[in-house]
Design a protein around this motif. Sequence first.
Motif, PDB file in Angstrom:
ATOM      1  N   PHE A 254     -37.324  14.288  -3.934  1.00  0.00           N
ATOM      2  CA  PHE A 254     -38.553  13.665  -3.459  1.00  0.00           C
ATOM      3  C   PHE A 254     -39.500  14.658  -2.791  1.00  0.00           C
ATOM      4  O   PHE A 254     -40.721  14.539  -2.894  1.00  0.00           O
ATOM      5  N   TYR A 255     -38.930  15.640  -2.113  1.00  0.00           N
ATOM      6  CA  TYR A 255     -39.799  16.556  -1.372  1.00  0.00           C
ATOM      7  C   TYR A 255     -40.708  17.385  -2.282  1.00  0.00           C
ATOM      8  O   TYR A 255     -41.713  17.934  -1.837  1.00  0.00           O
ATOM      9  N   LYS A 256     -40.385  17.441  -3.570  1.00  0.00           N
ATOM     10  CA  LYS A 256     -41.216  18.188  -4.508  1.00  0.00           C
ATOM     11  C   LYS A 256     -42.533  17.476  -4.819  1.00  0.00           C
ATOM     12  O   LYS A 256     -43.501  18.105  -5.241  1.00  0.00           O
ATOM     13  N   ALA A 257     -42.537  16.152  -4.658  1.00  0.00           N
ATOM     14  CA  ALA A 257     -43.607  15.341  -5.220  1.00  0.00           C
ATOM     15  C   ALA A 257     -44.999  15.725  -4.715  1.00  0.00           C
ATOM     16  O   ALA A 257     -45.973  15.644  -5.462  1.00  0.00           O
ATOM     17  N   ASP A 258     -45.114  16.143  -3.456  1.00  0.00           N
ATOM     18  CA  ASP A 258     -46.451  16.396  -2.901  1.00  0.00           C
ATOM     19  C   ASP A 258     -46.713  17.870  -2.624  1.00  0.00           C
ATOM     20  O   ASP A 258     -47.657  18.213  -1.907  1.00  0.00           O
TER      21      ASP A 258
END
Length: 266
Positions: A13-17
């Motif tokens: 998830f941390y990649k998304a933004d």
Amino acid sequence: MSLKINPLNAIDFYKADHRRQYPAGTEYVYANFTPRSSRLAQMLPDFDDKIVFFGLQGFIKHFLIETWNEGFFQQDKNKVIAAYKRRMDNALGEGAIPVDHIEALYDLGYLPIRIKALAEGSRVNMKVPVLTIVNTLPEFFWLTNYLETVLSAELWKSCTTATIAFEYKRLLTQYAIKTGAPLDFVPVQGHDFSSRGMSGIYDATQNGVGHLTSFIGTDAVSAIDYAEEYYNADGIVGVSVPATEHSVMCMGSEDNEIGTFKRLIT
């Protein structure tokens, strides 16, 4: 063998933004995949600290091409974008991740990346990159490390399995020479039962192919399929025997063990 997933979700998830976290004006992100250490590897005493690099071609063909096409580019645009937005909204907060960049990728129709790599099968020193990856269009700078999660997850184990197989083959070869055994026996002395040890049949398939870089002995039938499909392997890729097992041996009951052996032999 394809896992029916939205490849957009094959991330942490941390990649998304990260797209908005990189410095303003970022156009290209150049990353590498590097084996960092063998500190936890219980190898032979004379292990030379090299890995066998393997698995990239299968990953590119299966995941970066087939899975992205089937799970994203060939899907209905509104449907796949809505599914991505729902996933991000539910987990990270409504509107936390804009989707305009995902829409732009869909409209482009392919992954704008360039991968350069050492030849598969190469034995590579620790701390030496085995591949590099960079985006080819500046507006998709975010994609390079968006793919890092799945690239790492798919490649580390294939490399590890191929390296372990290489060490087993090296050990078996040493003892064959010492004992005068025919070297022709070695390729079948390390036999693979990945389907009995890996976390799922696809994991067994990929890692079974890693084993096949050093041996031909295998009971992982799907590993041969993978080698043929994604590596154009031909001829004798893997071999086994139509062996018995406990379910067969017990079927004649304890009272008829001799009869069971006779039936199998004849």
